[in-house]
Design an enzyme around this catalytic site. Structure first.
Site, PDB file in Angstrom:
ATOM      1  CE  LYS A 136      -3.392   2.699   2.433  1.00 43.11           C
ATOM      2  NZ  LYS A 136      -3.764   3.169   3.786  1.00 43.11           N
ATOM      3  N   GLY A 224     -10.838   8.114   6.182  1.00 41.80           N
ATOM      4  CA  GLY A 224     -11.927   9.007   6.547  1.00 41.80           C
ATOM      5  C   GLY A 224     -13.238   8.336   6.899  1.00 41.80           C
TER       6      GLY A 224
END
Length: 271
Positions: A136, A224
């Site tokens: 990632k 988020g």
């Protein structure tokens, strides 16, 4: 011969029974096929929820949350995998069932991200995943809002793809940037829902919809997510998977929240 009135009543009764049966069974017709797997760089996963391993109160909370979520991909910041942390990861997680997604969190330059990605591949090997080339990719120069650096992300992704990594880049919800990342060979794109750790939910739904429409690689909404309904919304927008961390790790009951995210992800997929 049955009188016409009785025959009519009999037919209506049968039709009503069939209708009721069809109504009861209708949910089965919308279920995804049993082979509805997420495939990234040739590797198949049954779960579409990725889970982070940071910010938990205890190692047991982390392990229980991974189990409750049934996530098959967990992400670990390579920079914090040292000594006691490595030992804790080895003993807390069944790495025969869970795929490690090393991340380059904390990297501010493309060069640093490439170096940390290489270390992450070695960490995967120590956990018995010799064929794990996933990373990632995070390149973040903005210390206030932790927004990803598009120039650094592109540069690092280009180099890591050349080195044979399956690159999953964390990026802004920019359809043009996502197209460039796909064009250079990234295995997914991972647009943020809102700034990382902010818990603001999905602020960029229209852009994510465009990214989904254009992408030929899996779209994983990352960062988020405030609550399970955000995961459901991301999936309803057409995302292939979501990644949650803070919302789960900071919950009063982290394993229960992890299960809630699992169910929400599945519900969004069905919707």
């Amino acid at each position: 011969m049955m009188p016409r009135g009785l025959a009519t009543l009999s037919l209506l009764s049968a039709a009503s029974a069939l209708s009721a049966t069809a109504t009861r069974r209708s949910p089965l017709t919308v279920a995804p096929p049993s082979n509805d797997q997420l495939v990234i760089a040739g590797k198949a996963f049954n779960s579409r929820l990725f889970l982070g391993t940071g910010k938990y109160k205890t190692a047991q909370d982390m392990a229980d949350s991974i189990a409750a979520s049934e996530a098959e991909v967990v992400t670990v910041a390579v920079r914090r995998v040292e000594g006691a942390v490595t030992s804790m990861l080895e003993t807390s997680i069944d790495w025969d069932k869970v795929w490690l997604l090393p991340n380059t969190a904390g990297c501010t330059t493309a060069e640093d991200a490439v170096r940390v990605a290489r270390l992450g591949r070695e960490v995967a090997k120590t956990l018995g995943q010799d064929d794990n080339n996933f990373v990632k990719l995070e390149v973040i120069t903005d210390s206030t809002y932790l927004l990803p650096d598009p120039v650094g992300t592109l540069a690092a992704a280009r180099q890591l793809v050349k080195e044979g990594f399956a690159v999953l880049p964390y990026c802004s919800p920019d359809p043009v940037l996502c197209r460039h990342l796909e064009d250079i060979g990234c295995a997914t794109v991972m647009p943020l829902g809102s700034p990382i750790g902010s818990g603001q939910g999905i602020d960029a739904s229209s852009c994510i919809g465009v990214i989904v429409e254009q992408a030929n690689v899996p779209v994983v909404v990352d960062a988020g997510l405030r609550c399970p309904s955000d995961a459901a919304l991301a999936m309803e927008l057409g995302a292939d998977a979501v990644l949650a961390n803070s919302a789960v790790a900071r919950a009063d009951d982290a394993p229960a929240m992890a299960r809630a995210f699992k169910l929400a992800t599945e519900a969004g997929r069905l919707a």
